[in-house]
Design an enzyme around this catalytic site. Structure first.
Site, PDB file in Angstrom:
ATOM      1  N   ASP A   1       3.529  14.075   0.406  1.00 44.27           N
ATOM      2  CA  ASP A   1       3.846  12.801  -0.244  1.00 44.27           C
ATOM      3  C   ASP A   1       3.341  12.758  -1.680  1.00 44.27           C
ATOM      4  O   ASP A   1       3.962  12.158  -2.556  1.00 44.27           O
ATOM      5  CB  ASP A   1       3.258  11.633   0.554  1.00 44.27           C
ATOM      6  CG  ASP A   1       4.057  11.342   1.815  1.00 44.27           C
ATOM      7  OD1 ASP A   1       5.166  11.888   1.957  1.00 44.27           O
ATOM      8  OD2 ASP A   1       3.565  10.571   2.668  1.00 44.27           O
TER       9      ASP A   1
ATOM     10  N   ALA B   1     -12.822  -5.696   0.454  1.00 41.13           N
ATOM     11  CA  ALA B   1     -14.178  -6.247   0.622  1.00 41.13           C
ATOM     12  C   ALA B   1     -14.390  -7.530  -0.175  1.00 41.13           C
ATOM     13  O   ALA B   1     -15.244  -7.607  -1.063  1.00 41.13           O
ATOM     14  CB  ALA B   1     -15.231  -5.206   0.226  1.00 41.13           C
TER      15      ALA B   1
END
Length: 264
Positions: A45, A185
């Site tokens: 990829d 986060a």
């Protein structure tokens, strides 16, 4: 027909590239790295991402094909043992094309200088070079939230299986013209609050990120990492351009998801 081939650069990929180049030229196809009708990516990829960025100015004229020489890829649907079959298909068979949406990222600057525009096949990530990322997030021209955390990832549907998935984002079928915003986060307490969930925006909605602090930003566009200073805003939306893949046989998306993440 004109073709070009990009290789991952390892011995196996380079050998396959040379073999394919010879076979296709034997069929009287023209090797043309500047104006190819078809680009064959040999590797994984990451190799196809490289090919996409190399030929992003010709997306309406060029179709891509992926051959994977390592792990199964989401963009590479042929294996080395099928090279002869693929060559004959390219040379002799009219191919169908499928289109996947892309992400447009426009970065504007405080001094009013020239804006920078990027196209991403997988995603764009935004992080602060130092400390917490603090960004005002607007959606469709309306204030949505002030994000505080490690960073934000804005992905395409075909890129939703990459970094976005690792962040807990949803997997979107690449036929959907949309982008997805996933948090890295985020800080959530009694003082600061974010939505805490991935957001999927349709192609007529725009996401605008506005810095709250005067800091430098690390912005990635797929595999490219860039440092940007004096950023006024980062605009993300579904691009007008699309990437086209040449298809000679069915390549079901959900089978790829299953083979990549569930089947051994």
């Amino acid at each position: 027909m004109r073709f070009a081939i990009t290789s991952k650069g390892d011995a196996v990929s380079n050998t396959l590239m040379l073999k394919m180049k010879t076979y296709l030229q034997d069929f009287e196809l023209i090797y043309d790295e500047d104006r190819p009708d078809i680009v064959v990516s040999v590797g994984g990829d990451g190799t196809l991402l490289y090919a996409f960025h190399r030929y992003k100015s010709r997306l309406d004229k060029t179709a891509f094909i992926g051959v994977h020489t390592g792990h199964l890829g989401f963009y590479a649907d042929w294996v080395p043992e099928e090279i002869e079959k693929l060559v004959i298909a390219i040379a002799k068979t009219p191919y169908q094309t499928i289109e996947y949406p892309l992400l447009e990222v426009i970065i504007r600057y405080i001094d009013g200088g020239k804006e920078t525009r990027y196209l991403a096949l997988n995603e764009c990530t935004v992080k602060s070079v130092e400390g917490t990322l603090v960004m005002d997030v607007e959606i469709k021209g309306q204030p949505f939230e002030t994000f505080r955390g490690d960073g934000l990832c804005i992905s395409t549907p075909s890129g939703s299986t990459a970094y976005n998935k690792a962040l807990g984002g949803a997997i979107l079928h690449p036929s959907l013209p949309a982008i997805q915003i996933a948090e890295m986060a985020s800080i959530n307490n009694r003082v600061f609050r974010t939505i805490g969930s991935p957001l999927v925006l349709p192609d007529h909605h725009t996401c605008l990120l506005k810095p709250v602090n005067d800091v430098d930003y690390q912005i990635t566009i797929d595999h490219l990492t860039l440092l940007h200073k004096d950023v006024k805003s980062i605009q993300c939306r579904v691009a007008k351009e699309k990437i086209r893949f040449a298809r000679f046989r069915p390549f079901p998306f959900w089978k790829r998801v299953r083979d990549s993440f569930i089947s051994g």
